[in-house]
Design a protein around this motif. Sequence first.
Motif, PDB file in Angstrom:
ATOM      1  N   GLY A 134       0.771  -1.236   0.000  1.00  0.00           N
ATOM      2  CA  GLY A 134       0.000   0.000   0.000  1.00  0.00           C
ATOM      3  C   GLY A 134       0.800   1.282   0.000  1.00  0.00           C
ATOM      4  N   SER A 135       2.109   1.196   0.185  1.00  0.00           N
ATOM      5  CA  SER A 135       2.934   2.411   0.136  1.00  0.00           C
ATOM      6  C   SER A 135       3.092   2.874  -1.309  1.00  0.00           C
ATOM      7  CB  SER A 135       4.309   2.145   0.749  1.00  0.00           C
ATOM      8  OG  SER A 135       5.059   1.269  -0.072  1.00  0.00           O
ATOM      9  N   ALA A 136       3.534   4.102  -1.474  1.00  0.00           N
ATOM     10  CA  ALA A 136       3.734   4.638  -2.816  1.00  0.00           C
ATOM     11  C   ALA A 136       4.845   3.883  -3.526  1.00  0.00           C
ATOM     12  CB  ALA A 136       4.085   6.123  -2.737  1.00  0.00           C
ATOM     13  N   PRO A 137       4.725   3.697  -4.835  1.00  0.00           N
ATOM     14  CA  PRO A 137       5.823   3.075  -5.579  1.00  0.00           C
ATOM     15  C   PRO A 137       7.123   3.849  -5.372  1.00  0.00           C
ATOM     16  CG  PRO A 137       3.872   3.262  -6.963  1.00  0.00           C
ATOM     17  CD  PRO A 137       3.584   4.043  -5.710  1.00  0.00           C
ATOM     18  N   TRP A 138       8.193   3.116  -5.200  1.00  0.00           N
ATOM     19  CA  TRP A 138       9.463   3.786  -4.946  1.00  0.00           C
ATOM     20  C   TRP A 138       9.891   4.662  -6.115  1.00  0.00           C
ATOM     21  CZ3 TRP A 138      12.864  -0.655  -2.463  1.00  0.00           C
ATOM     22  CH2 TRP A 138      12.286  -1.022  -1.227  1.00  0.00           C
TER      23      TRP A 138
ATOM     24  N   ASP B 132      16.518   9.391   6.863  1.00  0.00           N
ATOM     25  CA  ASP B 132      16.155   9.734   5.486  1.00  0.00           C
ATOM     26  C   ASP B 132      15.126   8.720   4.973  1.00  0.00           C
ATOM     27  OD1 ASP B 132      16.001  10.428   2.810  1.00  0.00           O
ATOM     28  OD2 ASP B 132      18.177  10.578   2.529  1.00  0.00           O
ATOM     29  N   ALA B 133      13.932   9.177   4.663  1.00  0.00           N
ATOM     30  CA  ALA B 133      12.874   8.281   4.169  1.00  0.00           C
ATOM     31  C   ALA B 133      13.179   7.738   2.788  1.00  0.00           C
ATOM     32  CB  ALA B 133      11.536   9.028   4.153  1.00  0.00           C
TER      33      ALA B 133
ATOM     34  N   ALA C  10      11.564   5.446   6.544  1.00  0.00           N
ATOM     35  CA  ALA C  10      10.698   4.855   5.517  1.00  0.00           C
ATOM     36  C   ALA C  10       9.934   3.691   6.130  1.00  0.00           C
ATOM     37  CB  ALA C  10      11.530   4.379   4.335  1.00  0.00           C
ATOM     38  N   GLU C  11       8.609   3.808   6.182  1.00  0.00           N
ATOM     39  CA  GLU C  11       7.814   2.718   6.753  1.00  0.00           C
ATOM     40  C   GLU C  11       7.883   1.455   5.904  1.00  0.00           C
ATOM     41  OE1 GLU C  11       3.464   3.845   4.783  1.00  0.00           O
ATOM     42  OE2 GLU C  11       3.799   4.090   6.936  1.00  0.00           O
ATOM     43  N   ASP C  12       8.279   1.607   4.629  1.00  0.00           N
ATOM     44  CA  ASP C  12       8.381   0.466   3.716  1.00  0.00           C
ATOM     45  C   ASP C  12       9.837   0.020   3.532  1.00  0.00           C
ATOM     46  OD1 ASP C  12       9.070   2.805   2.445  1.00  0.00           O
ATOM     47  OD2 ASP C  12       7.820   2.485   0.672  1.00  0.00           O
TER      48      ASP C  12
END
Length: 431
Positions: free
Chosen positions: A121-125, A176-177, A211-213
């Motif tokens: 569900g996170s944004a595409p890198w 740094d995310a 970064a949560e992902d």
Amino acid sequence: MTRFAEMPIDQLRDELAAQQETYAGFKARGLALNMARGKPTSDQLDLSMPMLGLVTSAADCFSEDGTDCRNYGVLDGLPEAKRLMACLLDDEPANVIVFGNSSLTAMYDALARCLDFGCLGSAPWCACDAVKWICPVPGYDRHFAITQAFGIEMIPVEMNEDGPDMDEVERLAASDARVKGIWCVPKYSNPGGVTYSDEVVRRLASMECAAEDFRIFWDNAYAVHHLHDEASEQDQLLDIARACAEAGNPHRYLKFASTSKVTIPGAGVAAMAASPENIAEAKSHLTVQMIGHDKLNQLRHVKFLRDGDGIAAHMALHAAILRPKFALVARKLEEGLGEAGVARWTSPRGGYFVSFDGPEHTAARIVALAREAGVVMTGAGATWPYGRDPHDSNIRIAPTLPPAEELEEAMDVFVCCVKIAALEQLIAQAE
């Protein structure tokens, strides 16, 4: 032998002349020896030849659940193949996807999915203005090639004797995310032979990440590649899945393994283990990418290796072939360089490599001298992102492929080249 750094310049010049004479003798022999890659030797490949004859009739082609393995289907692997690969991944079969022959392909595809589709569900890198990746060094050049190919900025972090420098890893991940992951070869690492300590594994699992992902790409390539049969002489590794679950970060890791250096590299089986949610997400994309991998090869591997005990027995045969080669490398380095005081190297208890550090600013010279004398080594700088070792000191020694007599010759040449490069440097500094 007097330490080179303690020799007066006249003695250094005499020693250099002697080594140059020895080197000229090597060149005159027209050697053609190769220690560039960590490939199994033919004797190791021969161990798995019986596997090729285990699926030869129509009756052999059915899995335990009745699947005709000659046909389409079974996206994530046969049940018995998932059980087998779970032994290499230290996980539950339900959390395993079985792929084709290459774990590198599985890692490449996993990274591509993160870039194109994001994670749970996170944004595409690829939507980020930049993606960064932590790369323990010295490390695996093919890992670095993957992140470089995707345009990901690689950040080197020094390896310690128990794993990567976690103070620096934690600082980078928390600050740094755009730092989205880390490469890990956690057991008998490439090239240093390091096995991560329990503390390092737990810190990776529990660290704060901007970064949560954030994803740990856990390449357990050498999970069963011990050099010794006794448990007391084998390294043990804490399971990253268990550590992440206990830390409340159950989706942080992706574990990879293959049978490439267990059976036949070009015809092995690779697999990934992850949280049920990560597995479900990967399967949703794989459904579009393919219908299924080579199930006949999965059957062959199950019939041949059977289970964890079968894998261990098979790997003991590999160890019997490799142990003398690693002992030879250690002996040659100690006899040739132990008292010179110009180098250090690892003494791994498993894996495929020895990590060697010569004097700073000499690795490229050593590798070039060796090549000129007919010995091909892994390129200087290969163990760092972008092929740039800022110290120009690390060289990966791969002793597995050459026969023992060729390995002995290659090590003699290598030691001579190290001495020449070190002496040249000391003389230049003294003049």
